[in-house]
Scaffold this motif. Structure first.
Motif, PDB file in Angstrom:
ATOM      1  N   THR A  19      33.421  51.139  40.962  1.00  0.00           N
ATOM      2  CA  THR A  19      33.007  49.860  40.591  1.00  0.00           C
ATOM      3  C   THR A  19      31.971  49.336  41.558  1.00  0.00           C
ATOM      4  N   GLY A  20      30.846  48.615  41.021  1.00  0.00           N
ATOM      5  CA  GLY A  20      29.981  47.969  41.902  1.00  0.00           C
ATOM      6  C   GLY A  20      29.476  49.235  42.701  1.00  0.00           C
ATOM      7  N   GLY A  21      28.989  50.255  41.926  1.00  0.00           N
ATOM      8  CA  GLY A  21      28.412  51.455  42.644  1.00  0.00           C
ATOM      9  C   GLY A  21      27.095  51.389  42.957  1.00  0.00           C
ATOM     10  N   ALA A  22      26.249  50.350  42.406  1.00  0.00           N
ATOM     11  CA  ALA A  22      24.668  50.465  42.126  1.00  0.00           C
ATOM     12  C   ALA A  22      24.013  50.106  43.351  1.00  0.00           C
ATOM     13  N   ILE A  25      27.862  48.390  49.553  1.00  0.00           N
ATOM     14  CA  ILE A  25      28.967  49.037  50.043  1.00  0.00           C
ATOM     15  C   ILE A  25      29.073  50.237  48.704  1.00  0.00           C
ATOM     16  N   GLY A  26      29.382  49.851  47.684  1.00  0.00           N
ATOM     17  CA  GLY A  26      29.839  50.828  46.625  1.00  0.00           C
ATOM     18  C   GLY A  26      28.607  51.834  46.341  1.00  0.00           C
ATOM     19  N   LEU A  27      27.214  51.379  46.464  1.00  0.00           N
ATOM     20  CA  LEU A  27      26.283  52.559  46.693  1.00  0.00           C
ATOM     21  C   LEU A  27      26.451  53.438  47.683  1.00  0.00           C
ATOM     22  N   THR A  48      19.544  47.886  34.646  1.00  0.00           N
ATOM     23  CA  THR A  48      18.210  48.479  35.301  1.00  0.00           C
ATOM     24  C   THR A  48      18.906  48.943  36.580  1.00  0.00           C
ATOM     25  N   LYS A  49      19.329  48.115  37.314  1.00  0.00           N
ATOM     26  CA  LYS A  49      19.800  48.510  38.641  1.00  0.00           C
ATOM     27  C   LYS A  49      20.790  49.732  38.640  1.00  0.00           C
ATOM     28  N   GLY A  50      21.663  49.545  37.743  1.00  0.00           N
ATOM     29  CA  GLY A  50      22.680  50.803  37.595  1.00  0.00           C
ATOM     30  C   GLY A  50      22.029  51.935  37.243  1.00  0.00           C
ATOM     31  N   PRO A  67      27.577  50.744  32.106  1.00  0.00           N
ATOM     32  CA  PRO A  67      27.146  49.502  32.083  1.00  0.00           C
ATOM     33  C   PRO A  67      28.524  48.498  31.768  1.00  0.00           C
ATOM     34  N   GLY A  68      29.106  47.451  32.392  1.00  0.00           N
ATOM     35  CA  GLY A  68      30.173  46.778  32.062  1.00  0.00           C
ATOM     36  C   GLY A  68      30.554  45.664  33.219  1.00  0.00           C
ATOM     37  N   ASP A  69      31.052  44.600  32.292  1.00  0.00           N
ATOM     38  CA  ASP A  69      31.425  43.265  33.203  1.00  0.00           C
ATOM     39  C   ASP A  69      32.868  43.501  33.334  1.00  0.00           C
ATOM     40  N   LEU A  70      33.384  43.672  34.406  1.00  0.00           N
ATOM     41  CA  LEU A  70      34.910  43.778  34.798  1.00  0.00           C
ATOM     42  C   LEU A  70      35.804  42.630  35.033  1.00  0.00           C
ATOM     43  N   SER A  71      35.001  41.504  34.927  1.00  0.00           N
ATOM     44  CA  SER A  71      35.941  40.122  35.170  1.00  0.00           C
ATOM     45  C   SER A  71      36.558  40.044  34.085  1.00  0.00           C
ATOM     46  N   SER A  72      36.361  40.412  32.755  1.00  0.00           N
ATOM     47  CA  SER A  72      37.109  40.240  31.697  1.00  0.00           C
ATOM     48  C   SER A  72      38.032  41.494  31.114  1.00  0.00           C
ATOM     49  N   ALA A  97      33.775  46.806  43.267  1.00  0.00           N
ATOM     50  CA  ALA A  97      33.146  45.678  42.802  1.00  0.00           C
ATOM     51  C   ALA A  97      33.897  44.144  43.367  1.00  0.00           C
ATOM     52  N   GLY A  98      32.896  43.438  43.774  1.00  0.00           N
ATOM     53  CA  GLY A  98      33.507  42.275  44.492  1.00  0.00           C
ATOM     54  C   GLY A  98      32.347  41.004  44.362  1.00  0.00           C
ATOM     55  N   LEU A  99      33.093  39.748  45.060  1.00  0.00           N
ATOM     56  CA  LEU A  99      32.071  38.602  44.599  1.00  0.00           C
ATOM     57  C   LEU A  99      32.898  37.676  45.715  1.00  0.00           C
ATOM     58  N   ASN A 118      38.987  36.882  39.726  1.00  0.00           N
ATOM     59  CA  ASN A 118      38.636  37.700  38.415  1.00  0.00           C
ATOM     60  C   ASN A 118      38.217  39.148  38.874  1.00  0.00           C
ATOM     61  N   ILE A 119      37.380  39.282  39.750  1.00  0.00           N
ATOM     62  CA  ILE A 119      36.727  40.619  39.914  1.00  0.00           C
ATOM     63  C   ILE A 119      37.396  41.337  40.942  1.00  0.00           C
ATOM     64  N   ASN A 120      37.773  40.500  42.137  1.00  0.00           N
ATOM     65  CA  ASN A 120      38.364  40.946  43.292  1.00  0.00           C
ATOM     66  C   ASN A 120      39.634  41.378  43.296  1.00  0.00           C
ATOM     67  N   SER A 165      38.805  31.114  47.699  1.00  0.00           N
ATOM     68  CA  SER A 165      39.109  32.243  46.540  1.00  0.00           C
ATOM     69  C   SER A 165      38.778  33.576  46.990  1.00  0.00           C
ATOM     70  N   TYR A 166      37.994  33.998  47.840  1.00  0.00           N
ATOM     71  CA  TYR A 166      37.790  35.320  48.471  1.00  0.00           C
ATOM     72  C   TYR A 166      38.962  35.588  49.329  1.00  0.00           C
ATOM     73  N   ILE A 167      39.388  34.965  50.406  1.00  0.00           N
ATOM     74  CA  ILE A 167      40.481  35.407  51.039  1.00  0.00           C
ATOM     75  C   ILE A 167      41.705  35.577  50.286  1.00  0.00           C
ATOM     76  N   PRO A 200      25.863  45.429  56.037  1.00  0.00           N
ATOM     77  CA  PRO A 200      24.771  44.892  55.457  1.00  0.00           C
ATOM     78  C   PRO A 200      24.876  45.098  54.043  1.00  0.00           C
ATOM     79  N   SER A 201      24.796  44.110  53.180  1.00  0.00           N
ATOM     80  CA  SER A 201      24.947  44.161  51.630  1.00  0.00           C
ATOM     81  C   SER A 201      24.252  42.800  51.073  1.00  0.00           C
ATOM     82  N   ASP A 202      24.430  42.818  49.901  1.00  0.00           N
ATOM     83  CA  ASP A 202      23.957  41.506  49.052  1.00  0.00           C
ATOM     84  C   ASP A 202      24.990  40.510  49.118  1.00  0.00           C
ATOM     85  N   ILE A 203      26.245  40.828  49.321  1.00  0.00           N
ATOM     86  CA  ILE A 203      27.342  39.979  49.136  1.00  0.00           C
ATOM     87  C   ILE A 203      27.465  38.836  50.058  1.00  0.00           C
ATOM     88  N   GLY A 204      26.845  39.116  51.335  1.00  0.00           N
ATOM     89  CA  GLY A 204      26.786  38.113  52.353  1.00  0.00           C
ATOM     90  C   GLY A 204      25.769  37.196  52.158  1.00  0.00           C
TER      91      GLY A 204
HETATM   92  N1  LIG Z   1      29.570  43.623  52.870  1.00  0.00           N
HETATM   93  C1  LIG Z   1      30.367  43.203  53.460  1.00  0.00           C
HETATM   94  O1  LIG Z   1      30.411  42.839  54.703  1.00  0.00           O
HETATM   95  C2  LIG Z   1      31.922  43.322  53.213  1.00  0.00           C
HETATM   96  C3  LIG Z   1      32.986  42.943  53.858  1.00  0.00           C
HETATM   97  C4  LIG Z   1      34.385  42.896  53.462  1.00  0.00           C
HETATM   98  C5  LIG Z   1      34.627  43.549  52.214  1.00  0.00           C
HETATM   99  N2  LIG Z   1      33.542  43.727  51.383  1.00  0.00           N
HETATM  100  C6  LIG Z   1      33.939  43.950  49.867  1.00  0.00           C
HETATM  101  O2  LIG Z   1      33.130  45.314  49.654  1.00  0.00           O
HETATM  102  C7  LIG Z   1      32.831  45.109  48.289  1.00  0.00           C
HETATM  103  C8  LIG Z   1      31.336  45.486  47.954  1.00  0.00           C
HETATM  104  O3  LIG Z   1      30.718  44.489  48.841  1.00  0.00           O
HETATM  105  P1  LIG Z   1      29.201  44.526  48.992  1.00  0.00           P
HETATM  106  O4  LIG Z   1      28.903  43.702  50.279  1.00  0.00           O
HETATM  107  O5  LIG Z   1      28.434  45.734  48.647  1.00  0.00           O
HETATM  108  O6  LIG Z   1      28.654  43.576  47.675  1.00  0.00           O
HETATM  109  P2  LIG Z   1      27.415  43.372  46.743  1.00  0.00           P
HETATM  110  O7  LIG Z   1      26.295  43.926  47.626  1.00  0.00           O
HETATM  111  O8  LIG Z   1      27.437  42.015  46.231  1.00  0.00           O
HETATM  112  O9  LIG Z   1      27.714  44.291  45.656  1.00  0.00           O
HETATM  113  C9  LIG Z   1      28.955  43.885  44.643  1.00  0.00           C
HETATM  114  C10 LIG Z   1      28.920  45.005  43.460  1.00  0.00           C
HETATM  115  O10 LIG Z   1      29.805  44.522  42.649  1.00  0.00           O
HETATM  116  C11 LIG Z   1      29.248  44.577  41.258  1.00  0.00           C
HETATM  117  N3  LIG Z   1      29.960  43.646  40.353  1.00  0.00           N
HETATM  118  C12 LIG Z   1      30.080  42.203  40.843  1.00  0.00           C
HETATM  119  N4  LIG Z   1      30.728  41.442  39.767  1.00  0.00           N
HETATM  120  C13 LIG Z   1      30.914  42.500  38.736  1.00  0.00           C
HETATM  121  C14 LIG Z   1      31.672  42.409  37.559  1.00  0.00           C
HETATM  122  N5  LIG Z   1      32.149  41.208  37.107  1.00  0.00           N
HETATM  123  N6  LIG Z   1      31.508  43.281  36.792  1.00  0.00           N
HETATM  124  C15 LIG Z   1      31.170  44.611  37.377  1.00  0.00           C
HETATM  125  N7  LIG Z   1      30.611  44.842  38.535  1.00  0.00           N
HETATM  126  C16 LIG Z   1      30.423  43.637  39.184  1.00  0.00           C
HETATM  127  C17 LIG Z   1      27.697  44.254  41.355  1.00  0.00           C
HETATM  128  O11 LIG Z   1      26.932  44.804  40.567  1.00  0.00           O
HETATM  129  P3  LIG Z   1      26.377  43.863  39.093  1.00  0.00           P
HETATM  130  O12 LIG Z   1      25.695  42.641  39.949  1.00  0.00           O
HETATM  131  O13 LIG Z   1      25.260  44.952  38.633  1.00  0.00           O
HETATM  132  O14 LIG Z   1      27.527  43.690  38.389  1.00  0.00           O
HETATM  133  C18 LIG Z   1      27.393  44.859  42.798  1.00  0.00           C
HETATM  134  O15 LIG Z   1      27.340  46.169  42.425  1.00  0.00           O
HETATM  135  C19 LIG Z   1      33.358  43.888  47.786  1.00  0.00           C
HETATM  136  O16 LIG Z   1      34.673  44.040  47.137  1.00  0.00           O
HETATM  137  C20 LIG Z   1      33.475  43.064  49.052  1.00  0.00           C
HETATM  138  O17 LIG Z   1      34.350  42.051  48.776  1.00  0.00           O
HETATM  139  C21 LIG Z   1      32.321  43.497  51.755  1.00  0.00           C
END
Ligand SMILES: NC(=O)c1ccc[n+]([C@@H]2O[C@H](COP(=O)([O-])OP(=O)(O)OC[C@H]3O[C@@H](n4cnc5c(N)ncnc54)[C@H](OP(=O)(O)O)[C@@H]3O)[C@@H](O)[C@H]2O)c1
Length: 259
Positions: A19-22, A25-27, A48-50, A67-72, A97-99, A118-120, A165-167, A200-204
């Motif tokens: 999940t979140g493989g596009a 870290i998922g990629l 598009t990204k996926g 494709p899918g929204d995993l929050s519901s 997948a995470g937020l 919801n997503i974590n 909410s994250y921790i 390094p990723s988009d989440i931070g």
């Molecule tokens: N990066 C770090 O330093 C770090 C550290 C500790 C833990 N983590 C964990 O590692 C995981 C990946 O993090 P990342 O940094 O790679 O995050 P990221 O770049 O923001 O990627 C998050 C991924 O989750 C998908 N996603 C988010 N909400 C979704 C939803 N409702 N349904 C389906 N897919 C959803 C996104 O795809 P769409 O937007 O296309 O849905 C995206 O591919 C997360 O669980 C994060 O908490 C990351």
């Protein structure tokens, strides 16, 4: 590949969903699995990204975007229905997948709480529940199906930022892992978690250089995580080498990063 490395670490021929493989870290994980010969499905909301990510990875092996929204629950059921139409078993599920929402204690509102929770935490639970038939169809006594939950160092240590909410959701995911692992062991399904440090990723957020340097300085190994670090951990846990590991949490963080 030598016989012993192949016997312990080859995962070629397995089927996985990330999940979140596009991106992020998922990629990294999806690319590692595809390169290791695993038929890999990636899931995300952004079509598009996926599709672009899956097309790139398909040059290296087998990769399909769902494709899918995993929050519901409805979104989870739709993804499971699409996977089930294509596959009769699933060997590796990576709940990645995470937020993250950065909000102070006073700022946290309902959306800021529910989004990450919801997503974590909710999504991994219901995905595992709905995928049980496919996971049970894969797991054997010698080669259990693997669920790998991507938690966070933030779910086990206090970081110097406010993201409640994250921790809470990541700590919940780590403990959910232990509970599900105990219940699912007789079904030949291993459930483990990885607690990444900083990758390094988009989440931070893009921190100023002095903050970036402070982050690096706080990591005992003095660097951020890389693709090899996370892929190595996933291959270990998904392969014969990791078959006796369940209910465990593997930090991949360069040391105890938050002290
Ligand atoms: N990066 C770090 O330093 C770090 C550290 C500790 C833990 N983590 C964990 O590692 C995981 C990946 O993090 P990342 O940094 O790679 O995050 P990221 O770049 O923001 O990627 C998050 C991924 O989750 C998908 N996603 C988010 N909400 C979704 C939803 N409702 N349904 C389906 N897919 C959803 C996104 O795809 P769409 O937007 O296309 O849905 C995206 O591919 C997360 O669980 C994060 O908490 C990351």
């Amino acid at each position: 590949m030598s016989d012993i490395i192949s016997k312990l670490f080859s995962i070629s021929g397995k089927t996985a969903m990330v999940t979140g493989g596009a991106n992020g870290i998922g990629l990294m994980i999806a690319r590692g699995l595809v390169e290791a010969g695993v038929k890999t499905y990636i899931v995300g909301r952004n079509v598009t990204k996926g599709e672009n990510a899956a097309a790139e990875l398909a040059k290296l092996g087998q990769c399909t975007f769902i494709p899918g929204d995993l929050s519901s629950l409805a979104g989870i059921e739709a993804v499971v229905a699409e996977l089930s139409a294509k596959e009769s078993k699933l060997d590796i599920l990576v709940n990645n997948a995470g937020l993250l929402t950065l909000q102070t204690l006073e700022e946290v509102d309902e959306a800021g709480w529910d989004g990450p929770v919801n997503i974590n935490m909710k999504a991994p639970f219901f995905l595992i529940q709905k995928l049980l038939p496919l996971l049970r169809a894969s797991g054997t006594y010698d080669d259990p199906a693997r669920v790998i939950n991507i938690g966070s160092a933030g779910g086990i240590e206090n970081a110097p930022i406010e993201y409640y909410s994250y921790i809470a959701s990541k700590a919940g995911l780590h403990h959910l892992t232990r509970g599900l692992a105990k219940y699912l062991a007789p079904d030949n399904i291993n459930v483990v978690s990885i607690a990444p440090g900083v990758f390094p990723s988009d989440i931070g957020y893009e921190p100023p250089i002095e903050v970036h340097n402070a982050i690096i300085a706080s990591i005992p190994r003095q660097r951020l995580g890389t693709e090899d670090d996370i892929v190595g951990a996933v291959i270990y846990l998904a392969s014969r080498a990791g078959a006796f590991i369940t209910a465990s949490m593997l930090p991949v963080d360069g040391g105890k990063i938050y002290g």
